[in-house]
Design an enzyme around this catalytic site. Structure first.
Site, short mmCIF file in Angstrom:
data_model
loop_
_atom_site.label_atom_id
_atom_site.label_comp_id
_atom_site.label_asym_id
_atom_site.label_seq_id
_atom_site.Cartn_x
_atom_site.Cartn_y
_atom_site.Cartn_z
N ASP A 78 44.58 32.18 44.92
CA ASP A 78 44.19 31.10 45.35
C ASP A 78 43.06 30.44 45.11
OD1 ASP A 78 43.78 33.29 46.97
OD2 ASP A 78 43.45 31.92 48.75
N CYS A 79 42.22 31.28 44.64
CA CYS A 79 40.56 31.43 43.97
C CYS A 79 40.85 29.45 42.95
CB CYS A 79 40.02 32.00 43.66
SG CYS A 79 38.18 32.08 42.79
N LYS A 106 40.96 46.58 44.55
CA LYS A 106 40.96 46.48 43.74
C LYS A 106 41.28 47.82 42.90
CE LYS A 106 37.33 43.42 45.25
NZ LYS A 106 35.91 43.26 46.34
N SER A 132 31.63 31.55 37.39
CA SER A 132 32.45 30.40 36.94
C SER A 132 31.70 29.58 36.56
CB SER A 132 33.63 29.52 37.97
OG SER A 132 32.76 28.88 38.70
#
Length: 271
Positions: A78-79, A106, A132
């Site tokens: 959901d990022c 992770k 991003s």
């Protein structure tokens, strides 16, 4: 997946080069050698070098790490910042090797390449790059076709929608003005699309759309689930924009599952 074309065919090119005496010439996989270059070379033989023009299309998949879904196997999570990068890759028709990372556990290989443990990250020239903003700018510079740049005067359109959405979503007081703040930002966006649409920069999608779309997806799902709220019908251009961007193949392929969006905001809403 994008494909790389070599013109003329590999066999014809090899034969022509060998005929001209260049037995040890090695050409990049994504090169284009024109017939004019070959004719030019025939005239001058060894006096002139062979000119090779390089394609800007990626010939091998770019490795990219994004958050994995917590509800659906083998799906992105959901990022919205991860989806922004994936949307950019899709809209530029670049092949990529998607690596899904469980951020709750992770893996060691991920922490080795990215000690901060953040996503998204992408591999450029044997170096892993995060953020991003940085990634999408680098993709635009390295692979400019098709162009996705947004004019500076339009780059901030809709930029306050996400923060006002979060304020309203987390609010426990119906009279604190957070809903009105969100509607104000959506109204401004609605007016922009009315004058400039169907997308922020006109007929074609650009970088600002690919940043905003995942956030609007979260807005639609989270507010619908937790507050039974949706974008008002009085903002038809904002609603038509969302419908248009959500229906693109690139968005459908990279979007978060509704269950992931709901789960992702649960702790922030319920505390």
């Amino acid at each position: 997946m994008s494909t790389v074309k070599i013109q003329p065919t590999a066999y014809a090119l090899s034969s022509s080069v060998r005929h001209l005496g260049f037995f040890n010439l090695r050409l990049p996989q994504n090169c284009v050698v024109s017939s004019n270059n070959l004719n030019h070379l025939r005239r001058y033989r060894t006096r002139r070098p062979l000119t090779v023009s390089m394609s800007t299309t990626s010939s091998s998949p770019l490795e990219v790490c994004v958050k994995s879904s917590v509800t659906t196997p083998n799906k992105p999570g959901d990022c919205p910042f991860c989806q922004r990068v994936l949307l950019t890759l899709e809209e530029k028709h670049l092949p990529y090797d998607l690596k899904l990372v469980d951020l709750a556990h992770k893996p060691e290989w991920f922490l080795k390449i990215n000690p901060e443990g953040k996503v998204p990250v992408i591999k450029f020239n044997e170096k892993w790059v995060s953020d991003s903003d940085v990634i999408t700018q680098a993709l635009e510079e390295k692979y400019p076709d098709p162009p996705l740049g947004t004019p500076p005067e339009k780059a901030s359109v809709g930029s306050k929608i996400f923060s006002t959405f979060i304020g309203f979503l987390k609010s426990k007081d119906p009279s604190d003005g957070t809903e009105q703040a969100l509607i104000k930002e959506l109204s401004s966006f609605n007016n922009h699309i009315k004058e400039n649409g169907p997308f922020v920069n006109g007929k074609e999608v650009s970088a600002v759309d690919l940043s905003l779309a995942p956030k609007l997806h979260h807005l639609e799902i989270a507010l619908g689930h937790y507050k039974n709220w949706s974008v008002p019908d009085s903002l038809p251009h904002a609603k038509s924009y969302m419908k248009a961007i959500f229906s693109r193949d690139s968005f459908i392929k990279t979007r978060a599952q509704p269950e992931d969006v709901i789960a992702g905001w649960r702790s922030k809403v319920l505390g």
